[in-house]
Design an enzyme around this catalytic site. Structure first.
Site, PDB file in Angstrom:
ATOM      1  N   HIS A  90      -3.288  -4.947   1.636  1.00 48.62           N
ATOM      2  CA  HIS A  90      -2.584  -5.177   2.904  1.00 48.62           C
ATOM      3  C   HIS A  90      -2.556  -6.675   3.229  1.00 48.62           C
ATOM      4  CE1 HIS A  90      -2.330  -1.048   4.689  1.00 48.62           C
ATOM      5  NE2 HIS A  90      -3.247  -0.825   3.769  1.00 48.62           N
TER       6      HIS A  90
ATOM      7  N   CYS B 280       0.831  -1.209   0.000  1.00 47.63           N
ATOM      8  CA  CYS B 280       0.000   0.000   0.000  1.00 47.63           C
ATOM      9  C   CYS B 280       0.869   1.263   0.000  1.00 47.63           C
ATOM     10  CB  CYS B 280      -0.988  -0.063   1.150  1.00 47.63           C
ATOM     11  SG  CYS B 280      -2.436   0.941   0.839  1.00 47.63           S
TER      12      CYS B 280
ATOM     13  N   GLU C 226      -0.896  -8.114   5.383  1.00 51.46           N
ATOM     14  CA  GLU C 226      -0.689  -8.330   6.823  1.00 51.46           C
ATOM     15  C   GLU C 226      -2.000  -8.220   7.602  1.00 51.46           C
ATOM     16  OE1 GLU C 226      -0.302  -5.647   5.190  1.00 51.46           O
ATOM     17  OE2 GLU C 226      -0.590  -3.864   6.423  1.00 51.46           O
TER      18      GLU C 226
HETATM   19  N1  GLN Z   1      -3.634   6.328   0.826  1.00 52.15           N
HETATM   20  C1  GLN Z   1      -2.380   6.069   1.474  1.00 52.15           C
HETATM   21  C2  GLN Z   1      -1.265   6.887   0.857  1.00 52.15           C
HETATM   22  O1  GLN Z   1      -1.449   7.456  -0.170  1.00 52.15           O
HETATM   23  C3  GLN Z   1      -2.049   4.602   1.401  1.00 52.15           C
HETATM   24  C4  GLN Z   1      -3.097   3.816   2.113  1.00 52.15           C
HETATM   25  C5  GLN Z   1      -2.584   2.673   2.899  1.00 52.15           C
HETATM   26  O2  GLN Z   1      -1.392   2.448   3.046  1.00 52.15           O
HETATM   27  N2  GLN Z   1      -3.522   1.948   3.454  1.00 52.15           N
HETATM   28  O3  GLN Z   1      -0.202   6.951   1.405  1.00 52.15           O
END
Ligand code: GLN
Length: 189
Positions: free
Chosen positions: A169, A80, A171
Site C-alpha cells: 500500500h 493490493c 498510500e
Molecule cells: N486480501 C485482500 C483481497 O484479497 C487484499 C488486501 C488489501 O487490499 N489490503 O482482496
C-alpha cells in the site's frame, strides 16, 4: 492539468487522494457510472477486499467501461486488492476480474512471509517504505511484464505498459515515490 479517477466503491481510496493532493494533482472519486463522464488521465484501483470490489463493479455497471478504458491504454495503478483486480489469473481464487495484466496473483499470502508487515525495500533501484496488509503477491509474470520489486523472494510490484501494480500500500506511507512514478507513466502517454 492531470486528473486522476480513484475507484471509491470500497477500501482504502481516500489515502490515495491525500498523497496526490500533496503532489498537487486533482482527483475525483468513481462511485457510479456517471462519474466516468468527467474523463480521466489515470485510474487508481485501491486496496480493500477484491471479491467485494469485483461484485460492486458489476452491480454498479462500472466493470466493462473501466475494463475497456484500461485495455485502450488508460494508465492504471492497482494497489493490493487493486492488483488482484488487474490480474489475468488468480492461483487460489475462482473470482477473476479485469484480467488486463499478464500476471498471476496469489491472494492472502496471510500468515506466511507476505502477510501484514512493514519493510523498506527496493523498487527499481530506489529504496522505499512498503506496507503489506493481507497482501497478495505475484507468482508469475508474462513476457511483457517488467518486475519492479521483489521482497522475500516474491514479486511485489510490476508494470506492463500502462498498468502498474503493487502488492503493498504506497498510500499508507509518507513516501510519494510510487504515485510520482505513476504520474511519470501518465505524462509519458
Ligand atoms: N486480501 C485482500 C483481497 O484479497 C487484499 C488486501 C488489501 O487490499 N489490503 O482482496
Amino acid at each position: 492539468m492531470i486528473n486522476i479517477g480513484i475507484l471509491a466503491v470500497q477500501g482504502a481510496f481516500i489515502e490515495h487522494h491525500y498523497i496526490l493532493e500533496r503532489l498537487g494533482v486533482k482527483t475525483f472519486e468513481i462511485r457510479q457510472l456517471k462519474d466516468l463522464k468527467k474523463g480521466m488521465d489515470g485510474l487508481i484501483l485501491p486496496g480493500g477486499e477484491s471479491t467485494t470490489m469485483g461484485k460492486l463493479l458489476h452491480d454498479l455497471e462500472l466493470f466493462k467501461p473501466l475494463q475497456d478504458l484500461i485495455q485502450e491504454g488508460l494508465p492504471v495503478l492497482g494497489t493490493c486488492a487493486g492488483m488482484i483486480l488487474l490480474a489475468k489469473k488468480l492461483t487460489n481464487d475462482s473470482h477473476i476480474h479485469f484480467q488486463t495484466m499478464d500476471i498471476e496473483v496469489e491472494r492472502n499470502a496471510y500468515g506466511r512471509q507476505l502477510g501484514s508487515f512493514f519493510t523498506n525495500a527496493l523498487f527499481g533501484d530506489t529504496e522505499i517504505p512498503m506496507t503489506f496488509i493481507r497482501a497478495p503477491y505475484i507468482s508469475k509474470v508474462g513476457s511483457n511484464v517488467e518486475i519492479l520489486s521483489i521482497v522475500n523472494d516474491r514479486i511485489v510490484a510490476a508494470k506492463e505498459g500502462n498498468q502498474l501494480a503493487t502488492a503493498f500500500h504506497p498510500e499508507l506511507t509518507d513516501s510519494t515515490y510510487i504515485h510520482e512514478y505513476f504520474l511519470s507513466i501518465i505524462k509519458a502517454r
